[in-house]
Design a protein around this motif. Structure first.
Motif, mmCIF file in Angstrom:
data_model
loop_
_atom_site.group_PDB
_atom_site.id
_atom_site.type_symbol
_atom_site.label_atom_id
_atom_site.label_comp_id
_atom_site.label_asym_id
_atom_site.label_seq_id
_atom_site.Cartn_x
_atom_site.Cartn_y
_atom_site.Cartn_z
ATOM 1 N N LYS A 37 7.234 -76.702 22.602
ATOM 2 C CA LYS A 37 7.238 -78.043 23.181
ATOM 3 C C LYS A 37 7.658 -79.074 22.142
ATOM 4 C CE LYS A 37 4.253 -81.206 25.786
ATOM 5 N NZ LYS A 37 2.910 -81.401 26.375
ATOM 6 N N ARG A 38 7.210 -78.908 20.904
ATOM 7 C CA ARG A 38 7.633 -79.822 19.844
ATOM 8 C C ARG A 38 9.128 -79.719 19.591
ATOM 9 N NH1 ARG A 38 7.526 -79.024 14.224
ATOM 10 N NH2 ARG A 38 6.299 -77.119 14.479
ATOM 11 N N LEU B 99 11.517 -82.163 29.759
ATOM 12 C CA LEU B 99 10.302 -82.733 29.196
ATOM 13 C C LEU B 99 10.345 -84.271 29.151
ATOM 14 C CD1 LEU B 99 9.643 -80.247 26.301
ATOM 15 C CD2 LEU B 99 8.552 -80.345 28.521
ATOM 16 N N THR C 40 9.451 -93.450 26.331
ATOM 17 C CA THR C 40 10.121 -92.209 26.719
ATOM 18 C C THR C 40 11.148 -92.429 27.809
ATOM 19 O OG1 THR C 40 8.345 -91.759 28.290
ATOM 20 C CG2 THR C 40 8.115 -90.839 26.082
ATOM 21 N N LYS D 287 10.934 -81.473 22.463
ATOM 22 C CA LYS D 287 10.853 -82.924 22.318
ATOM 23 C C LYS D 287 11.824 -83.415 21.252
ATOM 24 C CE LYS D 287 6.733 -84.669 22.252
ATOM 25 N NZ LYS D 287 5.385 -85.116 21.800
ATOM 26 N N ARG D 288 11.994 -82.615 20.179
ATOM 27 C CA ARG D 288 12.891 -83.017 19.092
ATOM 28 C C ARG D 288 14.343 -82.991 19.521
ATOM 29 N NH1 ARG D 288 15.919 -84.611 16.026
ATOM 30 N NH2 ARG D 288 15.916 -84.611 13.756
ATOM 31 N N ALA E 282 10.812 -86.637 26.843
ATOM 32 C CA ALA E 282 9.887 -87.203 25.862
ATOM 33 C C ALA E 282 10.608 -87.783 24.664
ATOM 34 C CB ALA E 282 8.897 -86.143 25.412
#
Length: 802
Positions: free
Chosen positions: A157-158, A168, A180, A161-162, A170
């Motif tokens: 998930k990180r 996502l 976001t 997001k990156r 985000a």
């Protein structure tokens, strides 16, 4: 006597008291032996002191450990209680949501995730990445391969997001408020005039709003950054930057709602209206939309006594500009407020149940902040008993209809106040208590000395007044409302001297309130003290003010329709505020709606020479319905008689209207010196509210020719009778009117000379002031009275010379 036996006895005593040969005591000690004894004694004392210190430290350490254990237990107990309360609140909210969904036929809530399961939203299998590949991709992005306690799904998930995975959503923007939401370019920021219905268009609208607010904040910040260093460090420069920071913080909750696509139409529609008007550069319409969004059309909790003056589109614009007496502000929660431009000084306990920091400006304290400070012991706070709020105020705070006020329920002036004041407006003088019999605030000199003391400690003009003055675009002047028959007269005199030093040519009106001679029920000593205070206030305030209007708490002339309880300060204040607010209404009229009269323009009318600064306030009250019928009947009677005017007089001033209520200082003379002589009027300014049938006489704006100078301002806006006004004091018409017609005037005439000379004669016979001071005061009053003599009168001390 046996001499031999006596000698033998004395010799034996000497032998017994003499030290033995092996005794360690010596008659003489060397310095080395003395130093050794002192060193041994010092070491013994130090050892005892160290032992006592260690014992004390051990006791203190034990007490601190016990206190720390108790504090840890309290924190743990609070944490458990907070957790239990939060859990209970979440369960109640979840239960309410389940009931709502069941009532609307929506699917039930998904099962709640077990505690400790923090792996986040499940990721579809097709979007999963093997751990080795994921590690390589994170290293390529210069990201940490693994965080402490991070699972594979959290790591994935990180990474998503990156890199900005669409599923996502985000990505955090790098703007003033990170969000976001995917911002749109400037060419796509134009919002529609109506709210879209479908989900896709609605989400795009949220992105447009976030993009527009981000652009405005960026431009605002860039504009402030381009200023010079001198402008940035100045007070207005710092204030402008604080306003930008405050606006940015107030927009954060809106951005959170936009990110969740959860903004009700009742808020979204006004926001879209504001943004649309601003994009078309219709900033006045945008401001009107903001007012409707933030405060609506209700007068509470704005707290405005002039409720009918606050109008918002599509309502018709009020003839009165409320910005003259009220300042716009922003509360900590971001809501818009209107508070009076006022400074109120009062004694300790005189504010009653009013709080200095009210609901509009009271910020919530953080319960988790440690306020123990550097000292291990807890502070001991002593609080005085708070005066409870009146039922009228508690009902207003709760948004309920307040109960009717009576003279028995009104204890303080704050009990019937309908306004919220800014915290800087209320200043308590803690040196004196209200109704204190030991140190009463009754001597004029005490008020002057108190002002000088506080002024020497801190510049009160810079501390209290200047923040309000700097908010005004164009200041007409200042109005001071003060008591004059007690120490407040000296306090106001000190303020006026300081204001004249700071604002030399500014128009300053002073309204002097008080018995100014006392009632016959007042003890003689106190009545003489009031006369002395009033005379000193009259001399000082009339000399320093542009206009000085003395107003008695017991009017000389009272009509039959006025049922005034002189013992009730609530009744007296209602009548005084009615006359004061109506008389100065022309200074708040909008120039576009007809005839705005500034304070300086009004005073030039009745003070043409610049030396007649004392004006006489008079007023008449009527039911507007009865007044309208009466005016129609008089017009019909005049038309039937064929007359063109009802007043044809030869003596100057006879065409002017007579008033029903004379609020001037009480008449000190037992009998009139010239009962047949009419008062000569030098000038008059009038304010008319309602359809009064008044003879114009001549052009009211004509300042040349015979007769007094007259200027009259009229407005159709009647005086509103709020529920805080004692309507029982008026017996006009049906008695059920919520608005009344008012005719008020400020007049300079020879009556002022008679009043001033009457005061001067009483002061001259008093022995409560020093001889030199009394002589200077009487001479000043004589000189003041001479300005109001008609024609070439001698201006003698008495009118009995003829």
């Amino acid at each position: 006597m046996d001499f031999a036996k006596l000698m033998s006895t004395q010799i034996n005593k000497a032998k017994q008291s003499a030290p033995s040969a092996d005794s360690t005591s010596k008659k003489f000690l060397s310095r080395k032996e003395l130093e050794a004894q002192r060193e041994a004694q010092y070491r013994a004392e130090q050892k005892a002191a160290e032992k006592a210190r260690l014992e004390k430290l051990a006791q203190k350490r034990k007490a601190d450990e016990e206190e720390a254990e108790r504090e840890a237990e309290r924190r743990e107990k609070r944490r458990k209680l907070e957790g239990e309360t939060r859990r209970r609140r979440e369960e109640e909210a979840e239960e309410e949501e389940r009931k709502r969904r069941k009532r609307l036929g929506l699917p039930d809530l998904p099962p709640k995730k077990a505690e400790g399961d923090d792996e986040g939203t499940p990721i579809p299998e097709e979007e999963d990445i093997q751990d080795e590949e994921l590690v390589a991709k994170l290293r390529a992005l210069d990201e940490p391969v693994m965080l402490f306690g991070e699972t594979h799904k959290q790591r994935l998930k990180r990474y998503k997001k990156r890199v900005g995975a669409d599923n996502l959503k985000a990505i955090l923007t790098d703007g003033p408020i990170p969000t976001t939401l995917q911002l749109v370019p400037e060419k796509d920021m134009k919002v529609p005039t109506s709210l879209p219905k479908d989900k896709t268009a609605r989400e795009f609208l949220f992105r447009q709003l976030a993009s527009y607010f981000t652009m405005v904040l960026q431009e605002w910040d860039a504009t402030l950054a381009r200023r010079t260093a001198d402008v940035k460090n100045s007070y207005p420069g710092k204030q402008a930057y604080s306003a930008m920071v405050q606006a940015r913080e107030n927009l954060r909750p809106l951005f959170k709602k936009l990110e969740q696509f959860d903004l009700p139409d009742s808020i979204l529609e006004p926001v879209v209206e504001i943004v649309h008007a601003a994009q078309e550069r219709r900033y006045v319409d945008a401001n009107d939309g903001y007012l409707r969004l933030s405060i609506g059309k209700a007068a509470w909790p704005i707290g405005v006594t002039m409720e009918s003056y606050f109008t918002y589109p599509p309502e018709a614009e009020s003839p009165v500009n409320h910005d003259v007496h009220f300042r716009a502000g922003i509360a900590p929660d971001g809501s818009d407020t209107f508070t009076p431009r006022a400074l109120i000084y009062d004694l300790k306990g005189a504010f009653g149940g009013m709080r200095k920091v009210n609901a509009l400006y009271e910020a919530e304290e953080d319960a988790n902040v440690d306020r123990s400070g550097v000292w291990p012991s807890k502070p001991i706070v002593h609080r005085s008993t708070m005066i409870p709020q009146s039922p009228y105020q508690t009902h207003l705070d709760a948004g309920l209809d307040p109960p009717p006020l009576t003279t028995s329920t009104v204890r303080y002036w704050s009990d019937y106040s309908r306004v919220f004041y800014h915290p800087r407006s209320l200043i308590q003088l803690s040196e004196f208590d209200v109704n204190d019999s030991l140190m009463p605030f009754e001597n004029w000199q005490i008020g002057m000395e108190l002002f000088e003391k506080l002024e020497s400690d801190d510049d009160m003009v810079d501390r209290d007044l200047r923040p309000f003055v700097e908010e005004c675009d164009g200041m007409q002047g200042l109005q001071i409302i003060t008591g004059v028959d007690d120490a407040w007269g000296g306090w106001a005199s000190g303020w006026l001297e300081r204001l004249r030093d700071e604002y030399g040519k500014l128009s300053i009106w002073t309204w002097g309130l008080g018995d100014q001679g006392g009632s016959m029920k007042t003890p003689r000593e106190k009545r003489l003290k009031q006369i002395e205070n009033s005379s000193r206030s009259l001399h000082a305030l009339a000399e320093l003010s542009s206009v000085y209007i003395p107003i008695s708490n017991t009017p000389i002339k009272i009509p039959s329709y006025l049922v005034l309880d002189g013992t009730s300060q609530w009744h007296v204040a209602a009548l005084q505020s009615l006359a004061l607010e109506s008389m100065t209404m022309s200074s708040r009229l909008r120039s576009a709606i007809g005839g705005r009269g500034t304070l300086q323009g009004l005073e030039e009318t009745f003070n043409s020479t610049g030396k007649r600064r004392i004006a006489k306030l008079e007023v008449s009250i009527a039911d507007p319905d009865v007044l309208s019928e009466k005016a129609s009947a008089e017009i019909a009677r005049a038309e039937k008689a064929g007359s063109t005017t009802s007043h044809q007089t030869s003596e100057a001033g006879e065409h002017l209207a007579n008033f029903d209520i004379d609020t001037f200082t009480k008449n000190y003379r037992i009998g009139a010196s010239h009962p047949s002589k009419r008062d000569h009027i030098f000038g008059r300014a009038e304010a008319v509210r309602g359809e009064w049938n008044l003879s114009e006489g001549r052009n009211p704006h004509d300042r040349i020719g015979e007769g007094p100078t007259v200027q009259r301002f009229a407005a159709p806006l009647l005086f509103p009778l709020l529920d805080s006004f004692p309507s029982s004091i008026l017996d006009i018409g049906s008695g059920d009117a919520h608005k009344i017609a008012v005719h008020s005037g400020l007049t300079t005439s020879t009556a002022v000379a008679e009043q001033v000379r009457a005061v001067e004669q009483i002061v001259r016979r008093m022995h409560m002031v020093g001889i030199d001071e009394r002589e200077a005061l009487c001479n000043g009053l004589q000189t003041m009275a001479e300005e109001y003599d008609e024609g070439w009168d001698s201006g003698s001390d008495s009118d009995d010379d003829d």
